[in-house]
Design a protein around this motif. Structure first.
Motif, PDB file in Angstrom:
ATOM      1  N   VAL A  40      11.120 -34.940 109.058  1.00 29.95           N
ATOM      2  CA  VAL A  40      12.039 -34.105 108.289  1.00 29.95           C
ATOM      3  C   VAL A  40      12.954 -33.411 109.288  1.00 29.95           C
ATOM      4  N   SER A  41      14.223 -33.280 108.915  1.00 30.77           N
ATOM      5  CA  SER A  41      15.122 -32.431 109.693  1.00 30.77           C
ATOM      6  C   SER A  41      16.005 -31.651 108.731  1.00 30.77           C
ATOM      7  N   VAL A  42      16.283 -30.420 109.100  1.00 33.63           N
ATOM      8  CA  VAL A  42      17.119 -29.546 108.281  1.00 33.63           C
ATOM      9  C   VAL A  42      18.081 -28.824 109.214  1.00 33.63           C
ATOM     10  N   ALA A  43      19.377 -28.981 108.943  1.00 33.41           N
ATOM     11  CA  ALA A  43      20.386 -28.282 109.740  1.00 33.41           C
ATOM     12  C   ALA A  43      20.572 -26.891 109.157  1.00 33.41           C
ATOM     13  N   GLU A  44      20.328 -25.881 109.983  1.00 30.06           N
ATOM     14  CA  GLU A  44      20.505 -24.492 109.586  1.00 30.06           C
ATOM     15  C   GLU A  44      21.491 -23.838 110.541  1.00 30.06           C
ATOM     16  N   ALA A  45      22.039 -22.717 110.137  1.00 34.10           N
ATOM     17  CA  ALA A  45      22.994 -22.008 110.997  1.00 34.10           C
ATOM     18  C   ALA A  45      22.367 -21.656 112.347  1.00 34.10           C
ATOM     19  N   GLU A  46      21.061 -21.385 112.344  1.00 33.80           N
ATOM     20  CA  GLU A  46      20.377 -20.964 113.572  1.00 33.80           C
ATOM     21  C   GLU A  46      19.986 -22.130 114.477  1.00 33.80           C
ATOM     22  N   GLY A  47      19.982 -23.332 113.956  1.00 33.40           N
ATOM     23  CA  GLY A  47      19.590 -24.493 114.752  1.00 33.40           C
ATOM     24  C   GLY A  47      19.081 -25.610 113.865  1.00 33.40           C
ATOM     25  N   LEU A  48      18.621 -26.675 114.489  1.00 29.99           N
ATOM     26  CA  LEU A  48      18.101 -27.835 113.772  1.00 29.99           C
ATOM     27  C   LEU A  48      16.586 -27.718 113.678  1.00 29.99           C
ATOM     28  N   THR A  49      16.070 -27.582 112.448  1.00 26.69           N
ATOM     29  CA  THR A  49      14.623 -27.556 112.228  1.00 26.69           C
ATOM     30  C   THR A  49      14.128 -28.995 112.172  1.00 26.69           C
ATOM     31  N   LEU A  50      13.056 -29.260 112.897  1.00 23.26           N
ATOM     32  CA  LEU A  50      12.437 -30.582 112.910  1.00 23.26           C
ATOM     33  C   LEU A  50      10.969 -30.452 112.537  1.00 23.26           C
TER      34      LEU A  50
END
Length: 133
Positions: A40-50
């Motif tokens: 899973v990956s999620v692009a957030e304002a704070e960074g890329l969550t993996l």
């Protein structure tokens, strides 16, 4: 190609399956490190969550706190279906289990504390059995 949207059928047919391995949530500044294949990956304002296998995170020197088991609900749920996440999350919450849910096109995926993942599967199997009756 659309999935099931009837809550009763979703619950009774969810067939929870524990995927092998341990998974962690980590974050990077936008680039997936070499040798890391996120589930899973999620692009957030704070960074890329993996969300990655724990051993990949360790090998890449990625920091994490939460170690999870990954459960896939094998029912093909429609993205517009209402209630599945709420009922599943309530069942696990009542047992004191955290649950991080990710919806894929075909299935819902649950990340629960690794040391209690087998218990979570049993709870969800019991919920599915109750929903058939």
């Amino acid at each position: 190609m659309s999935g099931e949207s009837d809550l009763g059928r979703l619950l009774s047919g969810m067939r929870p399956e524990l995927n092998p391995g341990r998974y962690v949530f980590t974050t990077t500044t936008g680039v997936t490190p070499r040798g890391v294949t996120p589930v899973v990956s999620v692009a957030e304002a704070e960074g890329l969550t993996l969300v990655v296998r724990q051993e990949q995170a360790d090998a890449a020197g990625l920091e994490y706190d939460y170690v999870a088991g990954w459960i896939t609900l094998r029912v093909h749920s429609a993205l517009e279906a209402v209630g599945l996440t709420a009922v599943v999350a309530r069942e696990l919450a009542d047992a004191g289990l955290s649950c991080n849910v990710v919806a894929g096109f075909h299935h819902d995926h649950l990340f629960v504390p690794a040391e209690r993942a087998a218990q979570a599967v049993r709870l969800l199997e019991a919920l599915a059995a109750r929903s058939k009756g």
